[in-house]
Design an enzyme around this catalytic site. Structure first.
Site, PDB file in Angstrom:
ATOM      1  N   LEU A  32      -9.184 -62.468 -78.976  1.00 48.19           N
ATOM      2  CA  LEU A  32      -9.104 -62.639 -80.426  1.00 48.19           C
ATOM      3  C   LEU A  32      -7.958 -61.800 -80.976  1.00 48.19           C
ATOM      4  CD1 LEU A  32     -12.901 -62.485 -81.368  1.00 48.19           C
ATOM      5  CD2 LEU A  32     -11.533 -64.449 -80.619  1.00 48.19           C
ATOM      6  N   CYS A  33      -7.023 -62.447 -81.650  1.00 52.74           N
ATOM      7  CA  CYS A  33      -5.885 -61.760 -82.247  1.00 52.74           C
ATOM      8  C   CYS A  33      -5.134 -60.986 -81.161  1.00 52.74           C
ATOM      9  CB  CYS A  33      -6.366 -60.865 -83.383  1.00 52.74           C
ATOM     10  SG  CYS A  33      -5.058 -60.175 -84.418  1.00 52.74           S
ATOM     11  N   THR A  34      -5.017 -59.669 -81.279  1.00 56.35           N
ATOM     12  CA  THR A  34      -4.294 -58.890 -80.278  1.00 56.35           C
ATOM     13  C   THR A  34      -5.120 -58.662 -79.013  1.00 56.35           C
ATOM     14  OG1 THR A  34      -5.036 -56.821 -81.285  1.00 56.35           O
ATOM     15  CG2 THR A  34      -2.903 -57.706 -82.016  1.00 56.35           C
TER      16      THR A  34
ATOM     17  N   THR B   9      -0.948 -65.091 -80.327  1.00 54.08           N
ATOM     18  CA  THR B   9      -1.497 -63.872 -80.905  1.00 54.08           C
ATOM     19  C   THR B   9      -0.994 -63.773 -82.338  1.00 54.08           C
ATOM     20  OG1 THR B   9      -1.845 -61.491 -80.541  1.00 54.08           O
ATOM     21  CG2 THR B   9       0.405 -62.336 -80.206  1.00 54.08           C
TER      22      THR B   9
END
Length: 330
Positions: A103-105, A123
């Protein structure tokens, strides 16, 4: 029951926890507990988020099982490397689960664990170059909401993880339940994975409710001819006053703004690959396929056919699963 494990590193980005609402509402809509969500960390016990609040977690080991693993990112993924214990756990989780998401980073954790080699990934746009530099064997696509490459899922920044989670629900339970979940969460619309992180609606940046309403009206009616008079009438302004206020707030003329919105929607439809270019042109308000091609090349520097080929190619490779005259039409 489908077990969803959230792996929380210290100082995890707090927005990741919001995605748990997607699985919560899916259980409510399905009228049964389809998903069981559990928070884990290496040591167990309380784990602090980027906001400073703490969440109580269970201890994760290489033998901890889940059908889906959600690896949460941190606000500053470049500040500290992931530990060997984290990498060992993530590698084991990937082997034992049906799917694993960064998730994300969180994509950086997957990269450190060697899970992005030879795969497409995304990302948060602010860290895309760093992700690409650190993992040169990954195919980083920063302009995506989320990407599914086999059993590995990655999302763009922050709220994009909601779209990824909702796509998981759709894959598990079908479109009807996923749509009901989106409606219950008051999500404006469910974005496809191929959709750009940078929306034209955000770029235009309307400052007043009236101009935002005009943009909403245009977005819902892209397939139809739209004039300045139509937009002005929709928000109860004179055409002259509307054009002046619109230019002041967005920095664009109404004609240019609508063209950009049509172009963005055409791109999303092409990337999803579900319709012919004739249908794409008709549904997004272009005169015909030739007109769509002209505007597309001017806006993106490539033809619609080239974009479609580029988006289809990785899928086959990986097997993986977006005025002077006020009467002038804009």
């Amino acid at each position: 029951m489908h077990r969803v494990g959230y792996f929380l590193p210290e100082n995890y980005q707090v927005m990741a926890m919001g995605t748990q609402s997607v699985f919560e509402i899916a259980n409510i809509v399905a009228r049964e507990q389809v998903y069981q969500v559990i928070d884990y960390s290496l040591a167990g016990g309380p784990v602090r988020s980027s906001l400073g609040t703490a969440v109580l977690t269970e201890k994760a080991t290489e033998t901890t099982l889940a059908d889906t693993w959600m690896i949460c990112g941190v606000v500053s993924p470049l500040s500290a490397p992931h530990s060997q214990a984290e990498m060992d756990f993530i590698q084991a989780a990937a082997r034992s689960s049906r799917r694993l998401a960064g998730l994300c980073t969180g994509a950086f954790a997957l990269g450190d664990a060697g899970l992005l080699d030879g795969r497409r990934a995304t990302t948060h746009w602010a860290f895309a170059d760093a992700l690409r530099a650190r993992y040169p064997r990954a195919q980083v696509e920063e302009d995506r909401i989320f990407i599914v490459d086999g059993e590995i899922w990655t999302s763009a920044g922050l709220t994009a993880a909601m779209d990824l989670s909702l796509a998981m629900v759709e894959k598990d339970l079908g479109h009807k339940i996923a749509s009901s979940v989106a409606h219950a969460l008051v999500m404006h619309y469910r974005r496809a994975g191929g959709q750009s992180q940078h929306s034209e609606m955000l770029h235009l940046g309307a400052k007043s409710n009236r101009i935002q309403s005009a943009l909403d009206y245009a977005r819902k009616n892209l397939a139809q001819p739209i004039t300045v008079d139509d937009l002005a009438r929709a928000v109860h302004l004179s055409p002259r006053q509307f054009s002046r206020v619109f230019q002041s707030e967005t920095g664009h003329s109404p004609r240019k703004a609508i063209e950009q919105m049509r172009l963005e929607e055409a791109r999303n439809m092409i990337e999803r690959g579900r319709h012919s270019l004739e249908i794409v042109a008709r549904e997004t308000g272009f005169r015909d396929r030739k007109h769509l091609r002209e505007v597309f090349v001017r806006g993106y520097g490539i033809t619609p056919q080239v974009l479609r080929r580029e988006r289809r190619a990785p899928t086959r490779r990986t097997g993986s699963v977006e005025s002077a005259d006020r009467k002038t039409q804009v």
